[in-house]
Design an enzyme around this catalytic site. Structure first.
Site: not given
Length: 495
Positions: A449, A146, A101, A192, A323, A393
């Site tokens: 991150e 995303h 993914r 999300e 997720n 996720e």
């Protein structure tokens, strides 16, 4: 009831549930056609921010703004997957995963986001990536958005606060369907949307970093993301689905909300918490409107769907992507620090009087609570008439550590334990009757991150950021190798 008492009660229930399944965790606990994959997102791994005709995104601007990223770094290079995708695909194949993914960078396809001129170099890059995956027998699961919105759309239109973005997203999505859909059979419109709405337009800790109007703008951003999703799905179904034969869905995120007690107030608080996470996005799709609890508490701050909107949204998923990382105890309360939680009238509790809901990972929000994912999956199955679900996720992070030797960083025993616990819970949800069809570990690689920069490591594969971005398999990667081959997969390195 104290957190200690409630935790003991839940864990006893969980242990009893698991003990009824006498088989240790192994591949055979899942249906034969159950899919296992790994996941990343474009901004976190690609790099090459000024190469291949790519335009800037909101995250480029945000990460270059002083004070926004905790280590002061950006994703201009990230882990350089733009150039190293073949190496990374070889690693996916080596680990035995059947799917990857990844997300497409919108500004790599349309540098200004408007859909006026397609970037052929961007199309070529993703064609090469998709073809390389298929050559290795790895199925591409493609996310269209995303979080990396083309910067021009934010600066010229106001991003997700302007209804015009729905048309822009539809043009972008159609270009991707036309360019890649002969080979891509699983599409995800938006990842999300909750995080874009809340962290992008309420708290401001994500791009575009807005927090001026936390009582209205998050709900407007969510509204237009939902409409963009529905428009893209409509285009896919009308123009591409019959010929290409693919499926399309939406990825939502949810931390499980467990009532701290059996009091009706706490149970209602937990129900509202789930409404403000899952119901916010799935209720309009399955039931035609926002949850009643949101309508009651938000009033005029919550946008209204026209009948046309409702018709377009209804049943606009072939599958739900979930997720999930962690869980919280919830009770009736007030959070004065955050408008989003204040209006819910909930208090989320992870630690109290020295007791935590579960062991702690590196991120301050991430506690290891495997029973939570079973509860979320069963909740979706029960509330939304058991739709097909993919866990898109799931994972945990370690703190980056400059002091420890490499071999210690690679021996990630806690991550192995995390995956064993959470996969046991997913298997139990399947046994309970939830239509879960696949699971993606987050993440393939250590990467950028978001607001934490490179201080947190979620990867199955260690990336040496100081020495040429070399990749090293962690113990968790070797554990998956054995697990996917049918073994029980004891923790530790491969012999």
């Amino acid at each position: 009831m104290s957190i200690t008492e409630r935790k003991r009660e839940i864990e006893q229930e969980w242990s009893s549930c698991i003990s009824n399944n006498n088989n240790p965790l192994c591949r055979a606990n899942f249906p034969p056609n159950f899919l296992f994959g790994v996941a990343t997102s474009a901004y976190q791994v690609e790099g090459a921010c000024n190469q291949g005709g790519r335009g800037p995104s909101t995250w480029d601007a945000f990460s270059h703004t002083e004070g926004k990223i905790c280590d002061g770094k950006d994703a201009d290079i990230a882990v350089d997957q733009y150039h190293r995708y073949k190496e990374d695909i070889d690693l996916i194949a080596k680990l035995g995963f059947g799917a990857y993914r990844f997300s497409i960078s919108w500004s790599r396809i349309y540098p200004d986001g408007l859909g006026t001129k397609v970037n052929d170099e961007g199309i070529a890059h993703y064609n090469n990536l998709i073809n390389s995956l298929l050559e290795k027998g790895i199925e591409p699961y493609v996310t269209l958005y995303h979080w990396d919105l083309p910067l021009h759309l934010h600066e010229s239109l106001g991003g997700w606060l302007n209804e015009s973005i729905v048309k822009c997203f539809a043009i972008y999505a159609e270009t991707c369907f036309a360019s890649f859909g002969d080979r891509v059979k699983k599409w995800i419109t938006i990842n999300e949307p909750l995080q874009t709405a809340i962290n992008g337009y309420c708290t401001g800790v994500y791009a575009p970093g807005k927090n001026e109007n936390p009582s209205t703008e998050p709900y407007l951003a969510a509204h237009y993301q939902l409409l963009a999703h529905a428009e893209a799905v409509s285009i896919y179904r009308e123009k591409f689905k019959e010929q290409q034969g693919g499926e399309i869905g939406l990825v939502v995120d949810c931390e499980w909300a467990e009532p701290l007690s059996d009091n009706i107030e706490d149970k209602n608080a937990a129900a509202r918490r789930l409404d403000f996470q899952l119901g916010w996005y799935l209720d309009p799709i399955f039931y035609g409107d926002y949850p009643e609890s949101m309508q009651e508490r938000l009033g005029d701050s919550l946008p209204i769907f026209s009948q046309k909107n409702k018709d377009l949204l209804r049943n606009s998923v072939d599958f739900v992507g979930l997720n999930h990382y962690t869980s919280r105890f919830v009770r009736q309360g007030t959070d004065k620090q955050n408008e989003y939680y204040r209006v819910q009238e909930v208090e989320r509790i992870a630690e109290c009087e020295g007791e935590a809901i579960g062991p702690k990972a590196a991120s301050p929000w991430l506690y290891i609570v495997p029973w939570g994912i079973q509860k979320v999956l069963n909740y979706i199955a029960q509330r939304y008439n058991n739709p097909p679900i993919y866990v898109t996720e799931n994972g945990m992070d370690d703190e980056d550590n400059d002091v420890s030797p490499l071999h210690e960083m690679l021996d990630d025993k806690l991550r192995v334990s995390y995956y064993k616990g959470y996969l046991t819970a997913v298997a139990q949800a399947v046994k309970d009757g939830a239509d879960v069809r696949g699971y993606f570990a987050w993440s393939l690689l250590d990467n950028f991150e978001w607001q934490y920069g490179y201080t947190k490591r979620f990867g199955l594969i260690y990336v040496d950021f100081k020495n040429g971005l070399t990749r090293h398999l962690k113990s968790s990667a070797y554990w998956f190798v054995r697990f996917l081959k049918g073994g029980e997969g004891k923790s530790g390195k491969e012999e």
